[in-house]
Scaffold this active site. Structure first.
Site, PDB file in Angstrom:
ATOM      1  CG  ASP A  91     -41.312  -5.242   2.051  1.00  0.00           C
ATOM      2  OD1 ASP A  91     -42.310  -5.969   2.063  1.00  0.00           O
ATOM      3  OD2 ASP A  91     -40.375  -5.336   2.878  1.00  0.00           O
ATOM      4  CG  ASP A  93     -41.147 -26.087 -11.586  1.00  0.00           C
ATOM      5  OD1 ASP A  93     -40.331 -25.343 -12.169  1.00  0.00           O
ATOM      6  OD2 ASP A  93     -40.892 -27.256 -11.230  1.00  0.00           O
ATOM      7  CG  ASP A 151     -36.537 -25.771 -10.289  1.00  0.00           C
ATOM      8  OD1 ASP A 151     -37.784 -25.598 -10.333  1.00  0.00           O
ATOM      9  OD2 ASP A 151     -35.726 -24.822 -10.291  1.00  0.00           O
ATOM     10  CD  GLU A 193     -45.857  -4.650   3.947  1.00  0.00           C
ATOM     11  OE1 GLU A 193     -46.279  -5.681   4.475  1.00  0.00           O
ATOM     12  OE2 GLU A 193     -44.648  -4.401   3.887  1.00  0.00           O
ATOM     13  CG  ASP A 228     -46.459 -10.864   4.505  1.00  0.00           C
ATOM     14  OD1 ASP A 228     -45.600 -11.698   4.165  1.00  0.00           O
ATOM     15  OD2 ASP A 228     -46.322  -9.623   4.362  1.00  0.00           O
ATOM     16  CG  ASN A 283     -36.973 -25.436 -14.278  1.00  0.00           C
ATOM     17  OD1 ASN A 283     -37.761 -25.476 -13.327  1.00  0.00           O
ATOM     18  ND2 ASN A 283     -35.790 -24.852 -14.193  1.00  0.00           N
ATOM     19  CG  ASP A 314     -40.033 -21.483 -13.529  1.00  0.00           C
ATOM     20  OD1 ASP A 314     -40.941 -21.249 -14.346  1.00  0.00           O
ATOM     21  OD2 ASP A 314     -39.620 -22.647 -13.273  1.00  0.00           O
TER      22      ASP A 314
END
Ligand code: TEU
Ligand code: CA
Length: 549
Positions: A199, A21, A25, A257, A326, A23, A29
């Protein structure tokens, strides 16, 4: 002829929400990733697989895309993305995007149009059917919910969703859908991305009549029916079209995948027709489940060896991986976390046996630190739609207990806790409140601590990757199984011209006897503990790579 770049580079999978992260929050990101690129470079990786960063309501953590050409606001802007791409390329690291086109989000503009009326031009972008006797059009079960159908009040029809009700399946039969997808992929290529991880690409084509499944009914009486949606004949038509329209003439790659792939049908995808460059098979990921992903049967080494040998024999070039976003954490799943010593040794042993095979390694973030499953205790700590849906379906204490056992051992949130960068506040992941709990063991399993420890899992991964990157026989050589009868040791040789390397990994907690002394295979070039060349044994979880000179 130089080999394709995607064969010679080690891939690293980034799960952006949990990587870094920038920033405060609490959500990882793009700028966070940019700030950690030197770390990736120091690991020796040559390509990044970036999990979805597109605009999404996050019903399935980005695997439900609302806008394929906008960056998720929480992750940053398109300018941040361009900068990330530029910074990767300036370090000679390729970027492979994760693309989800079996389905979109129900909040995608196409679906909003599609559900608005039966004669909307977008109606046929999705799979709509009339119900049968007031029930679903067929008996298909979804991966995440009991039924694969949801009823739409407004238009009085049902739409198909193989995953959650917020992930309606796109209708690949419709040429306009395919055109939109190819055009969008080409715009990403024009932006500079180097490939896609597609995917659940093997389920995009459905049997035209959508017949009932005939297998055993599961929850709610619905039947999981891959015979009608996996590897349908049209799949190959679509993939060849995609190859022509998007990949031909570009130095870009495509890894699928490929759920439901087998050693028998794999070459229909990566054989001579080359619809995909690489595929992910799930035989190892499924081996401890026996029919249900929530089971956690202890590691069966002979079975693992059979799977490895079968796949090395079946296709020319494999993907090599032990986990992803997953799956639970590999060292908790297949290693031994009962002591600090064995945790470290087994994490290194698993990496050695997997990543020196013939194929392309894919490392999942945090694996190189030996990150482990997280001690989730309450529903409030969970974030994954699959886990939450499982709990929601439970009736009574016994079912709840069973579900929790499954979630602790196999739940996807295990792999989604934040990267453990340091022993500081929130493991250095965020200055704010992390979106999902940290694994409390970050105080001692973290990149900063491991950086300074020559014996750490991190530094072992670096040595392993450097060895592979710099050794033609380990990159391109043949693979030959050794000690096929051993129930403890995974062993193989890699050979190219006069170079020969031997990999010996004792994947058990007992000493393993060998029919030879170690020195017969040459000099050790990598090992996870001191070894005696005159010995004819391997210690528990000992891994050794020898070079014949
Ligand atoms: O996973 C697809 C898949 O085949 C599932 O069975 C997967 O194993 C799932 O995690 C069940 O545990 C892909 C993505 O990797 C996954 O994150 C998404 O949730 C899914 O597709 C839907 O897009
Ligand atoms: Ca953030």
């Amino acid at each position: 002829m130089p080999e394709a770049w995607w064969k010679e580079r080690v891939f690293y999978q980034v799960y952006p929400r949990s990587f870094q992260d920038s920033n405060g929050d609490g959500i990882g990101d793009l700028r966070g990733i940019i700030s950690r690129l030197d770390y990736l470079k120091s690991l020796g990786v040559g390509a990044v697989w970036l999990c979805p960063v597109y605009d999404s309501p996050n019903a399935d953590m980005g695997y439900d895309i609302r806008d394929y050409e906008k960056i998720m606001t929480e992750f940053g802007t398109m300018e941040d993305f361009d900068e990330l791409l530029h910074e990767l390329h300036s370090r000679d690291i390729k970027l492979v995007m994760d693309l989800v086109v079996n389905h979109s989000s129900d909040e995608h503009r196409w679906f909003a149009e599609s559900r608005s009326s039966r004669d909307n031009p977008y109606r046929d972008y999705y799979i709509w059917r009339d119900g049968k006797d007031g029930r679903e059009p067929n008996n298909w079960a979804s991966f995440f919910t009991p039924s694969a159908w949801s009823y739409d009040e407004g238009t009085g029809q049902w739409y198909l969703h193989l995953f959650s009700e917020k992930q309606p399946d796109l209708n690949w039969e419709n040429p306009s859908v395919r055109e939109e997808v190819y055009a969008m992929m080409n715009r990403w290529f024009d932006r500079g991305v180097d490939g896609f991880r597609m995917d659940v690409i093997t389920v995009i084509a459905k049997a035209p009549e959508l017949p009932d499944g005939t297998g055993a009914p599961g929850s709610g009486g619905y039947v999981f029916s891959p015979e009608h949606f996996a590897f349908q004949p049209k799949l190959h038509e679509y993939l060849r079209e995609m190859r022509r329209r998007c990949f031909n003439g570009r130095n870009c790659m495509c890894v699928g995948e490929t759920s439901f792939v087998t050693t028998e049908n794999a070459n229909s995808l990566v054989g001579d027709g080359r619809e995909l460059d690489l595929l992910f098979q799930f035989d190892i990921m499924d081996m401890d489940g026996e029919g249900s992903k929530w089971n956690a049967i202890p590691l069966d080494v002979p079975k693992l060896k059979q799977i490895i040998a079968a796949w090395q024999g079946a296709i020319d070039w494999n993907t090599l991986f032990l986990g992803n976003h997953d799956q639970p954490r590999v060292v908790s799943r297949f290693g031994d976390t009962s002591s600090c010593e064995l945790w470290k040794r087994s994490a290194k042993c698993l990496a050695t046996l997997m990543y020196l095979q013939r194929g392309t390694p894919f490392i999942y973030q945090g694996e190189e630190l030996g990150m482990t499953n997280a001690p989730f205790e309450t529903r409030e700590q969970l974030r994954d739609v699959e886990e939450l849906n499982l709990l929601a379906l439970c009736k009574g204490e016994t079912e709840l207990e069973r579900a929790w056992r499954g979630i602790k051992a196999k739940g996807r949130d295990n792999a989604r806790t934040p990267m453990q960068w340091s022993a500081g506040k929130n493991a250095g992941f965020t200055t704010g409140e992390p979106w999902i709990m940290l694994n409390p063991n970050y105080t001692w399993i973290n990149a900063e601590a491991e950086e300074g420890d020559p014996d750490s899992v991190l530094n072992y991964y670096r040595a392993l990757i450097a060895l592979r990157n710099g050794t033609p026989a380990l990159l391109r050589g043949d693979w030959r199984e050794l000690l096929p009868e051993s129930e403890q040791v995974v062993a193989y040789a890699r050979e190219l011209e006069s170079e020969e390397y031997t990999v010996l990994c004792n994947l058990s907690g007992e000493i393993a006897e060998l029919p030879f002394t170690l020195s017969e295979f040459g000099e050790p070039v990598l090992s996870n503990m001191p070894s005696d060349p005159t010995a004819a044994t391997l210690c528990p979880y000992q891994a050794l790579v020898l070079k014949r000179s």
